[in-house]
Design a protein around this motif. Structure first.
Motif, PDB file in Angstrom:
ATOM      1  N   ALA A 236      43.511  10.205 -21.119  1.00 60.98           N
ATOM      2  CA  ALA A 236      42.909   9.839 -22.403  1.00 60.98           C
ATOM      3  C   ALA A 236      41.930   8.693 -22.187  1.00 60.98           C
ATOM      4  O   ALA A 236      42.091   7.886 -21.264  1.00 60.98           O
ATOM      5  N   THR A 237      40.906   8.646 -23.026  1.00 63.84           N
ATOM      6  CA  THR A 237      40.023   7.485 -23.080  1.00 63.84           C
ATOM      7  C   THR A 237      40.105   6.908 -24.483  1.00 63.84           C
ATOM      8  O   THR A 237      40.369   7.629 -25.445  1.00 63.84           O
ATOM      9  N   VAL A 238      39.894   5.602 -24.591  1.00 58.36           N
ATOM     10  CA  VAL A 238      39.989   4.918 -25.878  1.00 58.36           C
ATOM     11  C   VAL A 238      38.796   3.985 -26.029  1.00 58.36           C
ATOM     12  O   VAL A 238      38.497   3.208 -25.124  1.00 58.36           O
ATOM     13  N   ASP A 239      38.118   4.080 -27.172  1.00 54.87           N
ATOM     14  CA  ASP A 239      37.047   3.154 -27.545  1.00 54.87           C
ATOM     15  C   ASP A 239      37.448   2.500 -28.856  1.00 54.87           C
ATOM     16  O   ASP A 239      37.901   3.181 -29.785  1.00 54.87           O
ATOM     17  N   TRP A 240      37.271   1.174 -28.948  1.00 52.68           N
ATOM     18  CA  TRP A 240      37.660   0.449 -30.152  1.00 52.68           C
ATOM     19  C   TRP A 240      36.451   0.236 -31.053  1.00 52.68           C
ATOM     20  O   TRP A 240      35.360  -0.060 -30.577  1.00 52.68           O
TER      21      TRP A 240
END
Length: 191
Positions: free
Chosen positions: A52-56
């Motif tokens: 998974a990748t996460v951007d805030w």
């Protein structure tokens, strides 16, 4: 999480990928780990997730706008088509999957269901059940049970996730162990 979602709260845009780096799903959440645990319980495609990748984003509205753009541009396998109306909090638009996306989803979910069944067969075999006992319990023929056992040997089932990274293997095992414990606790409560 309980209560209403604050649209001004820091929010993630996450992308879930399979072991071949295909984009499976794009979503938003203020608590991505909790959301992924929900996916693990509810979504048939979850067993295909390898990373998974996460951007805030500073708020829910901007994260949702980014989600809509990502879904439209990147065409994840398990998202329905997004509409521009959904970029405003709360959701106002509707989503409707195309016939092609429904077909792709059905194929992936079928494979995932076979993988879960292969895991169950593998666990039963490890606990000492014979092919005939497993076949009877599942309502399958013995040749089907042997096919599922071969699927595990060939890299299906939980090893679909496990072969990609140690993190994925550990993550999948923890989720599976937690679910097994919850089921056992519920059975004890019912007894």
């Amino acid at each position: 999480m309980t209560g209403p979602i604050d649209p001004r709260r820091l929010t993630t845009l996450y992308r879930l990928f399979d072991g071949d780096d295909r984009l499976l799903y794009v979503g938003t959440s203020v608590d991505p780990q909790n959301r992924w645990e929900q996916h693990a319980r509810e979504k048939l495609w979850w067993s295909s997730v390898a990373r998974a990748t996460v951007d805030w984003y500073p708020d829910r509205t901007s994260a949702m706008a980014a989600e809509i753009a990502a879904i439209q541009a990147e065409e994840p396998l398990h998202n329905d088509k997004a509409t521009p109306d959904e970029a405003v909090f709360p959701y106002r638009g509707t989503r409707g999957p195309s016939a092609e996306s429904r077909l792709r989803r059905a194929v992936v979910e079928h494979r995932a269901a076979l993988d879960r069944l292969a895991v169950a067969v593998d666990r039963a075999a490890l606990s000492g059940s014979t092919v005939a006992q497993i076949a009877e319990a599942c309502g399958l023929g013995e040749e089907d049970v042997l096919y599922l056992a071969k699927r595990m040997d060939d890299g299906g089932g939980s090893s679909t996730i496990a072969k990609h990274t140690p993190y994925s293997r550990e993550w999948a095992r923890k989720i599976a162990d937690r679910i097994d414990k919850e089921r056992a606790a519920r059975k004890e409560e019912q007894a």
